[in-house]
Design an enzyme around this catalytic site. Structure first.
Site, PDB file in Angstrom:
ATOM      1  N   ILE A  17       0.825  -1.211   0.000  1.00  0.00           N
ATOM      2  CA  ILE A  17       0.000   0.000   0.000  1.00  0.00           C
ATOM      3  C   ILE A  17       0.859   1.260   0.000  1.00  0.00           C
ATOM      4  O   ILE A  17       0.472   2.282  -0.594  1.00  0.00           O
ATOM      5  CB  ILE A  17      -1.018  -0.009   1.167  1.00  0.00           C
ATOM      6  CG1 ILE A  17      -2.123   1.003   0.887  1.00  0.00           C
ATOM      7  CG2 ILE A  17      -0.366   0.271   2.505  1.00  0.00           C
ATOM      8  CD1 ILE A  17      -2.919   0.756  -0.353  1.00  0.00           C
ATOM      9  N   LYS A  93      -5.589   1.710   7.728  1.00  0.00           N
ATOM     10  CA  LYS A  93      -6.663   0.936   8.337  1.00  0.00           C
ATOM     11  C   LYS A  93      -6.228  -0.517   8.476  1.00  0.00           C
ATOM     12  O   LYS A  93      -5.407  -0.964   7.677  1.00  0.00           O
ATOM     13  CB  LYS A  93      -7.957   1.034   7.529  1.00  0.00           C
ATOM     14  CG  LYS A  93      -7.872   0.818   6.028  1.00  0.00           C
ATOM     15  CD  LYS A  93      -7.494  -0.479   5.404  1.00  0.00           C
ATOM     16  CE  LYS A  93      -8.110  -1.779   5.761  1.00  0.00           C
ATOM     17  NZ  LYS A  93      -7.709  -2.872   4.814  1.00  0.00           N
TER      18      LYS A  93
END
Ligand code: NAP
Length: 311
Positions: A17, A93
């Site tokens: 990510i 997250k």
């Protein structure tokens, strides 16, 4: 530093990510200067790299913010150290491996007077804010979430997702829950969960969830990592005044069957825009409601045994 100077920021954990989203978003945002990384595997070419968060905090007092992009389990210690050193923190997250640690970080940030931003990237998908606005004055009768993808395609070689604290299929499923908790005009709570665990793994590969609003809503979700073919990331909502469908992770919105024209700032550019605003205003943004549903699923969940899963 003046108000117009870019925020010197460090990325911690240079994995999928960070490379796919965080580094490009920062490179295109003049509000930021990617000043360092903390990476065990080498970091980013041309950017100073440290082996540990403590080494970075000791050496670079000019870096005022850290963006934590590693898996949830090691994130608490890094966030705690950064906050204690007076730095602002942005969390990928889910914001933690447990609810209690997120509350602790929130209190530490408040006491230290720094910003803590628990991000939910899917809430920044183009269709989510218009969906929330459209639903705000309607009576919701039915919600169906389908969040199904091939784990081999989306999480190749990521052993941590199968370990305790890695969340298994809730790692993507929590994205759906972050949208649900943003758009649903009434609070929901979980009433049942079927969790399917491969015999050789510690986290679920599939989950079926049922929710209630305490009244008459029919709300359910199916998360599955055994999806063949294309992924399905959809939320369908029926109301007393029409139907809504969010597809492709919230990036496309249909109201009564008609696709809406949306402006698309991009999820991660919008996250970093919001983080800069929070820092400038001296505020934090920490919402644990998606993680509460996941914790409830593990509390209420009925365990179903499945065949062993091999990458
Ligand atoms: P990943 O590819 O496995 O990368 C995580 C990186 O964190 C590793 O490459 C490693 O970077 C670092 N790290 C530090 N401690 C680690 C540990 N104990 N175990 C494993 N890695 C450790 O994972 P990811 O997909 O980037 O996901 C990271 C977080 O972003 C997760 O919370 C995930 O839910 C979230 N996220 C992922 C996606 C996605 O599409 N993959 C999308 C949105 C959000 P170094 O080698 O640099 O130390």
């Amino acid at each position: 530093m003046t108000a117009t100077d870019p925020i010197k920021i460090a990325i911690v954990g240079v994995g999928k990510i960070a490379r796919d989203q965080h580094i490009p978003a920062l490179a295109n945002d003049p509000r930021y200067d990617l000043a360092a990384t903390v990476s065990r595997s080498g970091g980013v070419g041309g950017v100073e790299n440290f082996d540990t968060v403590d080494a970075l905090l000791d050496a670079r007092s000019d870096i005022t913010a850290l963006s934590l992009c590693m898996p949830p389990l090691p994130r608490f210690a890094a966030a705690k150290a950064a906050i204690a050193a007076g730095r602002h923190v942005m969390l990928e997250k889910p914001p933690g491996a447990t609810l209690a640690e997120v509350r602790t970080l929130e209190a530490l940030a408040r006491d230290a007077g720094v910003t803590l931003f628990a991000t939910w990237h899917s809430r920044h998908a183009a269709g989510v804010a218009p969906a929330r606005d459209w639903l705000a004055d309607k009576h919701v009768t039915r919600i169906r979430i389908d969040w199904k993808e091939d784990v081999r395609k989306w999480h190749p070689g990521q052993d941590w997702i199968w370990e305790p604290g890695g969340l298994g299929v809730f790692d993507p499923g929590i994205n759906a829950l972050s949208i649900l908790t943003a758009i649903c005009p009434v609070p929901l709570h979980l009433t049942a969960a079927d969790l399917t665990f491969p015999a050789n793994r510690d986290t679920p590969i599939a989950a079926d969830l049922t929710f209630t609003d305490g009244e008459d809503i029919d709300a359910s979700a199916g998360f599955d990592w055994r999806q063949d073919g294309g992924e399905i990331w959809e939320i369908a909502v029926e109301t007393d005044a029409g139907a809504l469908r969010l597809i492709e992770g919230g990036s496309r919105l249909f109201l009564d069957g008609a696709e809406q024209t949306l402006t698309e700032p991009g999820e991660y550019p919008d996250l970093y825009r919001h983080f800069a605003t929070l820092v400038a205003q001296g505020q934090s943004d920490v919402d644990s409601s998606p993680l509460i549903h996941v914790a409830d699923a593990f509390m209420l969940g009925r365990r179903i045994a499945d065949d062993p899963f091999h990458d």
